[in-house]
Design a protein around this motif. Structure first.
Motif, PDB file in Angstrom:
ATOM      1  N   VAL A 284       0.816  -1.210   0.000  1.00  0.00           N
ATOM      2  CA  VAL A 284       0.000   0.000   0.000  1.00  0.00           C
ATOM      3  C   VAL A 284       0.856   1.270   0.000  1.00  0.00           C
ATOM      4  O   VAL A 284       0.450   2.295  -0.544  1.00  0.00           O
ATOM      5  CB  VAL A 284      -1.007  -0.020   1.177  1.00  0.00           C
ATOM      6  CG1 VAL A 284      -0.306   0.127   2.516  1.00  0.00           C
ATOM      7  CG2 VAL A 284      -2.090   1.022   0.991  1.00  0.00           C
ATOM      8  N   ASP A 285       2.056   1.213   0.569  1.00  0.00           N
ATOM      9  CA  ASP A 285       2.923   2.387   0.645  1.00  0.00           C
ATOM     10  C   ASP A 285       3.714   2.639  -0.628  1.00  0.00           C
ATOM     11  O   ASP A 285       4.220   3.745  -0.824  1.00  0.00           O
ATOM     12  CB  ASP A 285       3.899   2.252   1.821  1.00  0.00           C
ATOM     13  CG  ASP A 285       3.182   2.267   3.162  1.00  0.00           C
ATOM     14  OD1 ASP A 285       2.165   2.988   3.281  1.00  0.00           O
ATOM     15  OD2 ASP A 285       3.621   1.548   4.075  1.00  0.00           O
ATOM     16  N   THR A 286       3.855   1.638  -1.501  1.00  0.00           N
ATOM     17  CA  THR A 286       4.706   1.773  -2.683  1.00  0.00           C
ATOM     18  C   THR A 286       3.975   1.570  -4.006  1.00  0.00           C
ATOM     19  O   THR A 286       4.551   1.787  -5.063  1.00  0.00           O
ATOM     20  CB  THR A 286       5.878   0.775  -2.616  1.00  0.00           C
ATOM     21  OG1 THR A 286       5.360  -0.552  -2.566  1.00  0.00           O
ATOM     22  CG2 THR A 286       6.773   1.041  -1.421  1.00  0.00           C
ATOM     23  N   VAL A 287       2.728   1.163  -3.977  1.00  0.00           N
ATOM     24  CA  VAL A 287       2.011   0.832  -5.206  1.00  0.00           C
ATOM     25  C   VAL A 287       1.811   2.040  -6.120  1.00  0.00           C
ATOM     26  O   VAL A 287       1.656   1.894  -7.326  1.00  0.00           O
ATOM     27  CB  VAL A 287       0.667   0.136  -4.887  1.00  0.00           C
ATOM     28  CG1 VAL A 287      -0.364   1.128  -4.372  1.00  0.00           C
ATOM     29  CG2 VAL A 287       0.143  -0.628  -6.093  1.00  0.00           C
ATOM     30  N   GLU A 288       1.861   3.233  -5.579  1.00  0.00           N
ATOM     31  CA  GLU A 288       1.646   4.436  -6.374  1.00  0.00           C
ATOM     32  C   GLU A 288       2.641   4.550  -7.531  1.00  0.00           C
ATOM     33  O   GLU A 288       2.273   4.977  -8.631  1.00  0.00           O
ATOM     34  CB  GLU A 288       1.722   5.686  -5.499  1.00  0.00           C
ATOM     35  CG  GLU A 288       1.384   6.948  -6.266  1.00  0.00           C
ATOM     36  CD  GLU A 288       1.372   8.191  -5.388  1.00  0.00           C
ATOM     37  OE1 GLU A 288       1.487   9.280  -5.951  1.00  0.00           O
ATOM     38  OE2 GLU A 288       1.240   8.074  -4.158  1.00  0.00           O
TER      39      GLU A 288
END
Length: 122
Positions: A26-30
């Motif tokens: 969730v913290d890196t999917v962007e």
């Protein structure tokens, strides 16, 4: 982990390849979402998401891939998810049943070849 060098893009006439490294959660999917947006705008016959350098992934990756697959399919475009997959990533696909619903390929080169062959038959 910094998102800065997590997704590398190789754009060519045959394929738009997103090479992903590290961990997707969730913290890196962007970073991958941004790469997928860029791929969508490209005109390559196939978009390849190369996960061969991913060591860990969670449902954030699954959600992104399933949504992208549906979008590409609805538009008559090709998407491929390439390995070879780390055991943790393969297990995520298998346990959730998503392996049967995603266009998985053995590696990025195979995905590019299949995409080029598919565009020849149109």
């Amino acid at each position: 982990m910094s998102n800065e060098h997590m997704v590398t893009v190789r754009e060519g006439a045959q394929a738009f390849v997103l090479e992903v490294a590290g961990e997707i959660d969730v913290d890196t999917v962007e970073a991958l979402e941004e790469g997928m947006d860029r791929a969508w705008e490209a005109s390559a016959p196939v978009t390849v998401v190369d996960l061969s350098r991913i060591r860990f992934a969670d449902s954030s990756l699954l959600n992104l891939l399933l949504e992208a697959h549906a979008r590409y399919t609805a538009a008559g475009r090709r998407l491929a998810v390439a390995g070879p997959f780390h055991d943790a990533v393969r297990r995520l696909f298998d346990i959730t049943g998503t392996a049967a619903h995603l266009p998985l390929t053995e590696d990025a080169e195979a995905a590019v070849r299949q995409g080029a062959a598919g565009s020849d038959s149109r």
